[in-house]
Design an enzyme around this catalytic site. Structure first.
Site, PDB file in Angstrom:
ATOM      1  N   LYS A  14      66.856  47.143  19.900  1.00  0.00           N
ATOM      2  CA  LYS A  14      66.768  45.674  19.841  1.00  0.00           C
ATOM      3  C   LYS A  14      66.726  45.205  18.397  1.00  0.00           C
ATOM      4  O   LYS A  14      66.337  45.952  17.495  1.00  0.00           O
ATOM      5  CB  LYS A  14      65.530  45.144  20.575  1.00  0.00           C
ATOM      6  CG  LYS A  14      64.162  45.536  19.966  1.00  0.00           C
ATOM      7  CD  LYS A  14      63.667  44.640  18.833  1.00  0.00           C
ATOM      8  CE  LYS A  14      62.408  45.195  18.185  1.00  0.00           C
ATOM      9  NZ  LYS A  14      62.048  44.601  16.909  1.00  0.00           N
ATOM     10  N   ASP A 141      57.207  45.951  22.672  1.00  0.00           N
ATOM     11  CA  ASP A 141      58.664  45.874  22.775  1.00  0.00           C
ATOM     12  C   ASP A 141      59.227  46.642  23.971  1.00  0.00           C
ATOM     13  O   ASP A 141      60.438  46.632  24.196  1.00  0.00           O
ATOM     14  CB  ASP A 141      59.315  46.448  21.503  1.00  0.00           C
ATOM     15  CG  ASP A 141      59.038  45.610  20.273  1.00  0.00           C
ATOM     16  OD1 ASP A 141      58.818  44.393  20.417  1.00  0.00           O
ATOM     17  OD2 ASP A 141      59.050  46.174  19.167  1.00  0.00           O
TER      18      ASP A 141
HETATM   19  O1  C5P Z   1      52.820  46.980  20.598  1.00  0.00           O
HETATM   20  P1  C5P Z   1      53.214  48.000  19.606  1.00  0.00           P
HETATM   21  O2  C5P Z   1      52.552  49.336  19.856  1.00  0.00           O
HETATM   22  O3  C5P Z   1      54.666  48.128  19.377  1.00  0.00           O
HETATM   23  O4  C5P Z   1      52.609  47.477  18.225  1.00  0.00           O
HETATM   24  C1  C5P Z   1      52.467  48.322  17.116  1.00  0.00           C
HETATM   25  C2  C5P Z   1      51.548  47.647  16.102  1.00  0.00           C
HETATM   26  O5  C5P Z   1      52.194  46.492  15.549  1.00  0.00           O
HETATM   27  C3  C5P Z   1      50.253  47.112  16.680  1.00  0.00           C
HETATM   28  O6  C5P Z   1      49.260  48.121  16.724  1.00  0.00           O
HETATM   29  C4  C5P Z   1      49.896  46.005  15.693  1.00  0.00           C
HETATM   30  O7  C5P Z   1      49.333  46.535  14.510  1.00  0.00           O
HETATM   31  C5  C5P Z   1      51.261  45.448  15.338  1.00  0.00           C
HETATM   32  N1  C5P Z   1      51.627  44.292  16.173  1.00  0.00           N
HETATM   33  C6  C5P Z   1      50.969  43.087  15.990  1.00  0.00           C
HETATM   34  N2  C5P Z   1      51.312  42.011  16.768  1.00  0.00           N
HETATM   35  C7  C5P Z   1      52.294  42.105  17.694  1.00  0.00           C
HETATM   36  C8  C5P Z   1      52.979  43.323  17.890  1.00  0.00           C
HETATM   37  C9  C5P Z   1      52.620  44.401  17.110  1.00  0.00           C
HETATM   38  O8  C5P Z   1      50.085  42.964  15.143  1.00  0.00           O
HETATM   39  N3  C5P Z   1      52.587  41.033  18.424  1.00  0.00           N
END
Ligand code: C5P
Length: 301
Positions: A14, A141
């Site tokens: 993406k 994601d």
């Molecule tokens: O959800 P995902 O594991 O992909 O997110 C990885 C990191 O990115 C999270 O632990 C956070 O630090 C950051 N993040 C965030 N806000 C979001 C998505 C991700 O702060 N909306």
């Protein structure tokens, strides 16, 4: 499931055509408003019945990918087994084309692929909605990798509404072998914005109108990523890559998600070839790919 007890799922990378980042929530995530587009750049997840849980890797983008239980695809398989009460194992083989830690949700794609592949392999029979709930638990994601196409994401990115689009857009993807940590990029954004009053994020009309009109020039002008200054602050060479893309006639160029992959929107496949040559010749990036969007979400092949 094939006669050999094997299922293969293709799942797309993406990009964020627009990424607006709001304040940090009590759970530590940032409030987002984003427009995702899935690209014709895929990983394949091959799931084979097994007694335990194991993972192997193949492809140009495997350095730094864990093969132990912390791998997001293995976590997805275990989560599905746990929630459905299915007493089975799986061997996952990932054929990776999506850059690792590149801001294109490669790990999330593999998790989405593993969910769909194991659902078929174990004949768990979950609906797309049930898979989406598990996907959201695994990462912000992951639900979009299941859905694909073009969609607006809110919440932490996991709440999706499919967007109406027309036509096909041509992109050049420029990736480097220097990963950026997503949490580090969000932290850097917080540091750069210290003291600023943050409004509730929302996507602009400009991106949606350009998508509806199949107008790449308007889309190029409307591309926006709030994380870009933070990614460039941590990896200043990205500014030069963006400049090479823009000087090479890109209709728009942005850092993808938390970076460091740069994506450039171009007019057509011929323009994509020209810009791919220019970006390769710049010596600034290691992997250049020509792709189109939108692409379908995770699919059994
Ligand atoms: O959800 P995902 O594991 O992909 O997110 C990885 C990191 O990115 C999270 O632990 C956070 O630090 C950051 N993040 C965030 N806000 C979001 C998505 C991700 O702060 N909306």
């Amino acid at each position: 499931m094939g006669s050999s007890g094997e299922v293969c799922v293709r799942v797309p990378a993406k990009i964020n055509l627009e990424l607006r980042v709001g304040a940090t929530r009590p759970d530590g995530f940032h409030e987002l408003a984003t427009v995702f587009q899935a690209l014709s750049l895929h990983d394949e997840v091959v799931a084979t019945l097994d007694d335990g849980f194991g993972l192997t890797l193949e492809g140009p983008h495997t350095a730094g990918v864990p093969t132990g239980p912390e791998n997001l695809a293995l976590r997805a398989a275990r989560l599905l087994a746990e929630r459905t009460g299915i007493d089975a194992g799986v061997r996952l083989h990932l054929r990776k084309q999506i850059p690792v830690a590149g801001g294109m949700a490669g790990g999330s794609a593999d998790a989405a692929g593993a969910l769909l592949a194991c659902d078929q392999l174990w004949q768990a029979g979950l609906s797309r909605d049930e898979l989406r709930v598990l996907a959201a638990e695994l990462g912000s994601d992951v639900p979009f990798a299941l859905l694909g196409g073009t969609a607006i994401g809110t919440g932490r990115g996991e709440q999706l509404t499919a967007a109406l689009t027309r036509g096909e857009f041509h992109w050049v993807v420029a990736a480097v072998d220097r990963p950026l940590s997503t949490p580090a990029v969000y932290r850097e954004l917080d540091r750069l914005r210290t003291g600023r009053v943050l409004v509730e994020p929302r996507v602009s009309d400009a991106v949606m109108q350009a998508l509806l009109a199949a107008d790449p020039v308007a889309l190029g002008e409307a591309l926006h990523n709030d994380l870009e200054p933070a990614a460039c602050s941590l990896d200043p060479a990205l500014e030069r890559t963006l400049a090479v893309a823009r000087d090479g006639g890109a209709l728009g160029a942005i850092v993808s998600g938390s970076g460091p992959t740069v994506v450039a929107l171009v007019r057509d496949s011929e323009h994509a070839l020209d810009l791919a040559v220019t970006l390769t010749a710049s010596g600034l990036v290691e992997h250049v790919r020509r792709v189109t969007g939108p692409a379908a979400g995770a699919r059994v092949v």
